[in-house]
Motif scaffolding. Structure first.
Motif, mmCIF file in Angstrom:
data_model
loop_
_atom_site.group_PDB
_atom_site.id
_atom_site.type_symbol
_atom_site.label_atom_id
_atom_site.label_comp_id
_atom_site.label_asym_id
_atom_site.label_seq_id
_atom_site.Cartn_x
_atom_site.Cartn_y
_atom_site.Cartn_z
ATOM 1 N N GLN A 4 36.863 32.978 38.826
ATOM 2 C CA GLN A 4 35.943 33.074 37.697
ATOM 3 C C GLN A 4 35.791 34.528 37.277
ATOM 4 O O GLN A 4 35.641 35.425 38.096
ATOM 5 N N SER A 5 35.839 34.783 35.965
ATOM 6 C CA SER A 5 35.798 36.164 35.502
ATOM 7 C C SER A 5 34.395 36.700 35.287
ATOM 8 O O SER A 5 34.208 37.906 35.219
ATOM 9 N N SER A 6 33.391 35.857 35.145
ATOM 10 C CA SER A 6 32.028 36.367 34.995
ATOM 11 C C SER A 6 31.038 35.483 35.748
ATOM 12 O O SER A 6 31.223 34.272 35.862
ATOM 13 N N GLU A 63 31.476 41.068 35.115
ATOM 14 C CA GLU A 63 32.763 40.628 34.587
ATOM 15 C C GLU A 63 33.873 41.425 35.263
ATOM 16 O O GLU A 63 33.710 42.618 35.522
ATOM 17 N N ASN A 64 34.976 40.770 35.530
ATOM 18 C CA ASN A 64 36.165 41.387 36.138
ATOM 19 C C ASN A 64 35.896 41.925 37.541
ATOM 20 O O ASN A 64 36.409 42.975 37.912
ATOM 21 N N TYR A 65 35.102 41.221 38.321
ATOM 22 C CA TYR A 65 34.810 41.627 39.700
ATOM 23 C C TYR A 65 36.120 41.677 40.486
ATOM 24 O O TYR A 65 36.946 40.793 40.392
ATOM 25 N N THR A 81 38.305 44.168 40.134
ATOM 26 C CA THR A 81 39.257 45.018 39.413
ATOM 27 C C THR A 81 38.635 46.381 39.184
ATOM 28 O O THR A 81 37.437 46.577 39.400
ATOM 29 N N ILE A 137 35.559 46.750 36.149
ATOM 30 C CA ILE A 137 34.383 45.889 36.259
ATOM 31 C C ILE A 137 33.381 46.257 35.160
ATOM 32 O O ILE A 137 33.224 47.421 34.811
#
Length: 91
Positions: free
Chosen positions: A2-4, A76-78, A80, A83
């Motif tokens: 999941q991205s967010s 978002e983007n946890y 990476t 973030i």
């Protein structure tokens, strides 16, 4: 992955575990994750929850009132380098 998702960040691990337990008992999806360094304070752990359940999460938080809250955030983007962390309105 999941991205967010949402997090509740605290100054104390005790409060993290207290809220996570209360959310699970209420039937909500919750877990404990490492706090993103962008929050830059606290105990190093946060409660992760689904953004779609924010209203219910806030209701449980207000009922339990664990204290030592830093804030609620959208992540978002946890995992990476890009973030993105946005404070959530809780009023």
């Amino acid at each position: 992955m999941q991205s967010s998702f949402g997090i509740a960040s605290f100054r104390s691990r005790t409060q993290v575990l207290r809220l996570e337990d209360a959310l699970r008992r209420a039937g909500l999806s919750a877990g404990v994750i490492s706090t993103p360094r962008e929050v830059a304070m606290g105990c190093g752990l946060s409660v992760r929850f689904e953004l779609a359940e924010l209203g219910q999460v806030l209701a449980v938080y207000r009922r339990v009132n664990p204290g030592a809250l830093i804030g609620f955030y959208r992540v978002e983007n946890y995992g990476t380098r890009q973030i993105r962390l946005t404070p959530l309105r809780t009023d």
